[in-house]
Design a protein around this motif. Structure first.
Motif, mmCIF file in Angstrom:
data_model
loop_
_atom_site.group_PDB
_atom_site.id
_atom_site.type_symbol
_atom_site.label_atom_id
_atom_site.label_comp_id
_atom_site.label_asym_id
_atom_site.label_seq_id
_atom_site.Cartn_x
_atom_site.Cartn_y
_atom_site.Cartn_z
ATOM 1 N N ALA A 101 0.832 -1.207 0.000
ATOM 2 C CA ALA A 101 0.000 0.000 0.000
ATOM 3 C C ALA A 101 0.864 1.253 0.000
ATOM 4 C CB ALA A 101 -0.923 -0.012 1.204
ATOM 5 N N LEU A 102 2.081 1.166 0.539
ATOM 6 C CA LEU A 102 2.977 2.318 0.568
ATOM 7 C C LEU A 102 3.451 2.676 -0.838
ATOM 8 C CD1 LEU A 102 4.397 4.429 2.283
ATOM 9 C CD2 LEU A 102 6.288 2.810 2.609
ATOM 10 N N HIS A 103 3.727 1.684 -1.658
ATOM 11 C CA HIS A 103 4.048 1.959 -3.061
ATOM 12 C C HIS A 103 2.904 2.746 -3.720
ATOM 13 C CE1 HIS A 103 6.929 -1.488 -2.663
ATOM 14 N NE2 HIS A 103 7.622 -0.805 -3.556
ATOM 15 N N LYS A 104 1.683 2.322 -3.448
ATOM 16 C CA LYS A 104 0.515 2.963 -4.052
ATOM 17 C C LYS A 104 0.359 4.400 -3.566
ATOM 18 C CE LYS A 104 -1.231 -0.502 -6.442
ATOM 19 N NZ LYS A 104 -1.418 -0.431 -7.901
ATOM 20 N N ALA A 105 0.516 4.597 -2.262
ATOM 21 C CA ALA A 105 0.387 5.940 -1.706
ATOM 22 C C ALA A 105 1.495 6.856 -2.211
ATOM 23 C CB ALA A 105 0.404 5.881 -0.185
ATOM 24 N N ALA A 106 2.698 6.301 -2.350
ATOM 25 C CA ALA A 106 3.829 7.089 -2.834
ATOM 26 C C ALA A 106 3.625 7.511 -4.288
ATOM 27 C CB ALA A 106 5.121 6.294 -2.696
ATOM 28 N N SER A 107 3.213 6.567 -5.130
ATOM 29 C CA SER A 107 3.029 6.885 -6.544
ATOM 30 C C SER A 107 1.869 7.849 -6.752
ATOM 31 C CB SER A 107 2.818 5.609 -7.360
ATOM 32 O OG SER A 107 1.666 4.916 -6.926
ATOM 33 N N GLY A 108 0.917 7.856 -5.820
ATOM 34 C CA GLY A 108 -0.194 8.804 -5.902
ATOM 35 C C GLY A 108 0.090 10.124 -5.219
ATOM 36 N N ASN A 109 1.269 10.226 -4.578
ATOM 37 C CA ASN A 109 1.679 11.440 -3.868
ATOM 38 C C ASN A 109 0.688 11.813 -2.767
ATOM 39 O OD1 ASN A 109 3.286 13.681 -3.232
ATOM 40 N ND2 ASN A 109 2.133 15.020 -4.617
ATOM 41 N N GLU A 143 9.009 -1.114 8.071
ATOM 42 C CA GLU A 143 9.757 -2.023 7.207
ATOM 43 C C GLU A 143 9.291 -1.966 5.751
ATOM 44 O OE1 GLU A 143 6.505 -4.580 9.228
ATOM 45 O OE2 GLU A 143 7.780 -2.852 9.683
ATOM 46 N N MET A 144 8.117 -1.406 5.515
ATOM 47 C CA MET A 144 7.609 -1.303 4.144
ATOM 48 C C MET A 144 8.493 -0.428 3.263
ATOM 49 S SD MET A 144 3.477 -1.090 4.036
ATOM 50 C CE MET A 144 3.385 0.326 5.119
ATOM 51 N N ARG A 145 9.207 0.478 3.859
ATOM 52 C CA ARG A 145 10.083 1.353 3.075
ATOM 53 C C ARG A 145 11.169 0.573 2.349
ATOM 54 N NH1 ARG A 145 11.623 5.937 7.413
ATOM 55 N NH2 ARG A 145 11.867 4.043 8.668
ATOM 56 N N LYS A 146 11.455 -0.641 2.820
ATOM 57 C CA LYS A 146 12.531 -1.448 2.240
ATOM 58 C C LYS A 146 12.032 -2.515 1.277
ATOM 59 C CE LYS A 146 15.552 0.751 4.730
ATOM 60 N NZ LYS A 146 16.456 1.738 4.081
ATOM 61 N N VAL A 147 10.738 -2.495 0.978
ATOM 62 C CA VAL A 147 10.167 -3.498 0.070
ATOM 63 C C VAL A 147 10.390 -3.058 -1.377
ATOM 64 C CG1 VAL A 147 8.080 -4.675 -0.693
ATOM 65 C CG2 VAL A 147 8.443 -4.214 1.747
ATOM 66 N N ILE A 148 10.936 -3.970 -2.179
ATOM 67 C CA ILE A 148 11.178 -3.710 -3.595
ATOM 68 C C ILE A 148 10.106 -4.422 -4.414
ATOM 69 C CG2 ILE A 148 12.801 -3.993 -5.511
ATOM 70 C CD1 ILE A 148 15.053 -4.039 -3.481
ATOM 71 N N LYS A 177 9.967 4.884 -2.168
ATOM 72 C CA LYS A 177 10.542 6.226 -2.333
ATOM 73 C C LYS A 177 10.931 6.522 -3.777
ATOM 74 C CE LYS A 177 15.322 4.886 -1.135
ATOM 75 N NZ LYS A 177 16.417 5.099 -0.158
ATOM 76 N N ASP A 178 11.129 5.481 -4.576
ATOM 77 C CA ASP A 178 11.519 5.689 -5.967
ATOM 78 C C ASP A 178 10.377 6.236 -6.823
ATOM 79 O OD1 ASP A 178 14.150 4.789 -5.565
ATOM 80 O OD2 ASP A 178 13.542 2.700 -5.813
ATOM 81 N N TYR A 179 9.173 6.261 -6.267
ATOM 82 C CA TYR A 179 8.024 6.775 -7.007
ATOM 83 C C TYR A 179 7.779 8.266 -6.759
ATOM 84 C CZ TYR A 179 6.906 2.050 -8.463
ATOM 85 O OH TYR A 179 6.970 0.794 -9.040
ATOM 86 N N VAL A 180 8.658 8.901 -5.985
ATOM 87 C CA VAL A 180 8.527 10.343 -5.762
ATOM 88 C C VAL A 180 9.841 11.031 -6.102
ATOM 89 C CG1 VAL A 180 6.749 10.116 -3.999
ATOM 90 C CG2 VAL A 180 9.136 10.120 -3.320
ATOM 91 N N THR A 181 9.752 12.283 -6.444
ATOM 92 C CA THR A 181 10.938 13.075 -6.748
ATOM 93 C C THR A 181 10.924 14.351 -5.912
ATOM 94 O OG1 THR A 181 9.765 14.130 -8.588
ATOM 95 C CG2 THR A 181 11.146 12.220 -9.111
ATOM 96 N N CYS A 182 12.057 14.972 -5.811
ATOM 97 C CA CYS A 182 12.189 16.177 -4.985
ATOM 98 C C CYS A 182 11.687 17.394 -5.757
ATOM 99 C CB CYS A 182 13.639 16.363 -4.548
ATOM 100 S SG CYS A 182 13.850 17.663 -3.316
ATOM 101 N N THR A 183 10.369 17.483 -5.884
ATOM 102 C CA THR A 183 9.736 18.625 -6.541
ATOM 103 C C THR A 183 8.860 19.339 -5.524
ATOM 104 O OG1 THR A 183 7.816 17.315 -7.229
ATOM 105 C CG2 THR A 183 9.688 17.398 -8.748
ATOM 106 N N GLU A 184 8.444 20.540 -5.871
ATOM 107 C CA GLU A 184 7.585 21.301 -4.964
ATOM 108 C C GLU A 184 6.295 20.545 -4.677
ATOM 109 O OE1 GLU A 184 6.483 24.303 -2.420
ATOM 110 O OE2 GLU A 184 8.426 23.998 -3.415
ATOM 111 N N GLU A 185 5.748 19.933 -5.708
ATOM 112 C CA GLU A 185 4.482 19.214 -5.557
ATOM 113 C C GLU A 185 4.613 17.986 -4.657
ATOM 114 O OE1 GLU A 185 1.059 17.082 -8.378
ATOM 115 O OE2 GLU A 185 2.948 17.776 -9.239
ATOM 116 N N GLN A 186 5.753 17.317 -4.714
ATOM 117 C CA GLN A 186 5.917 16.060 -3.987
ATOM 118 C C GLN A 186 6.828 16.174 -2.762
ATOM 119 O OE1 GLN A 186 7.323 13.352 -7.081
ATOM 120 N NE2 GLN A 186 5.226 12.743 -7.533
ATOM 121 N N LYS A 187 7.147 17.367 -2.341
ATOM 122 C CA LYS A 187 8.165 17.532 -1.313
ATOM 123 C C LYS A 187 7.791 16.883 0.017
ATOM 124 C CE LYS A 187 6.730 22.173 0.199
ATOM 125 N NZ LYS A 187 7.187 23.588 0.343
#
Length: 206
Positions: free
Chosen positions: A152-160, A174-179, A187-197
């Motif tokens: 679910a964390l992958h989903k939430a991350a990709s949806g910002n 521990e979900m942060r370490k799931v590939i 974390k790979d589904y977000v970038t350091c932008t104003e919208e996703q900060k």
């Protein structure tokens, strides 16, 4: 509801009146059930879906769901695609219906037949904070994987959705370490932008 059946060697015509609209159904030579009104076709499964609890869950018909359940309706019944009413209500953001279904025995960790997504996957991906909290409070497992290897964390991350990301990380860090199957961490589904900060801070700096 009125209906009549006429038989021939190749097809069956059925006409029925439902909700003030007439639908015409045809069983064709290939034995597929189909309906046609002005060139628009609808399968019998689609008609069944529209009249079942799944449609009520999607469109937020809370009184309809209450009536369905009060008459002994099964909260975990699946449609032809393998989705339960809770799957639809969670994705659509219909909190009261989700709560009613759970109170009446809906299985919060039940995956879809296709995709293996849980209600938590679907709510998290759409950013429905209250429903994510409701599911977690009723023992939804945030570490379950769908067919793409996503939590679910992958989903939430990709949806910002930063608030949901925070809830999930607090629940199961521990979900942060799931590939996933794309070899990506959440974390790979977000970038350091104003919208996703905000999401970026939670997943990269926490």
């Amino acid at each position: 509801m009125c209906s009549y059946f006429s038989h021939s060697s190749h097809f069956i015509h059925v006409s029925l009146l439902y909700q003030e609209q007439e639908f015409k159904f045809t069983m064709c030579d290939d034995h597929h059930h189909c309906s046609g009104v002005g060139g628009v076709f609808q399968t019998l499964d689609e008609i069944d879906f529209a009249r079942g609890p799944w449609n009520l869950a999607i469109y937020g018909d809370y009184p309809g769901i209450q009536k369905y359940l009060s008459k002994g309706g099964e909260p975990n019944v699946r449609d032809q695609s393998g989705y339960s009413p809770l799957h639809y209500a969670a994705r659509a953001g219909n909190y009261l219906i989700c709560k009613e279904l759970i109170d009446k025995g809906a299985i919060v960790n039940q995956p879809t037949k296709s995709g293996k997504a849980t209600a938590l996957h679907r709510a998290a991906g759409q950013g429905h904070v209250r429903i994510v909290k409701l599911l977690l409070d009723h023992n939804a497992d945030p570490c379950l994987l769908d067919d793409d290897g996503k939590t679910a964390l992958h989903k939430a991350a990709s949806g910002n959705h930063p608030e949901i990301c925070r809830m999930l990380v607090d629940k199961a860090p521990e979900m942060r370490k799931v590939i996933d199957k794309r070899v990506k961490y959440p974390k790979d589904y977000v970038t350091c932008t104003e919208e996703q900060k905000e999401t970026y801070k939670i997943l990269w700096w926490s």
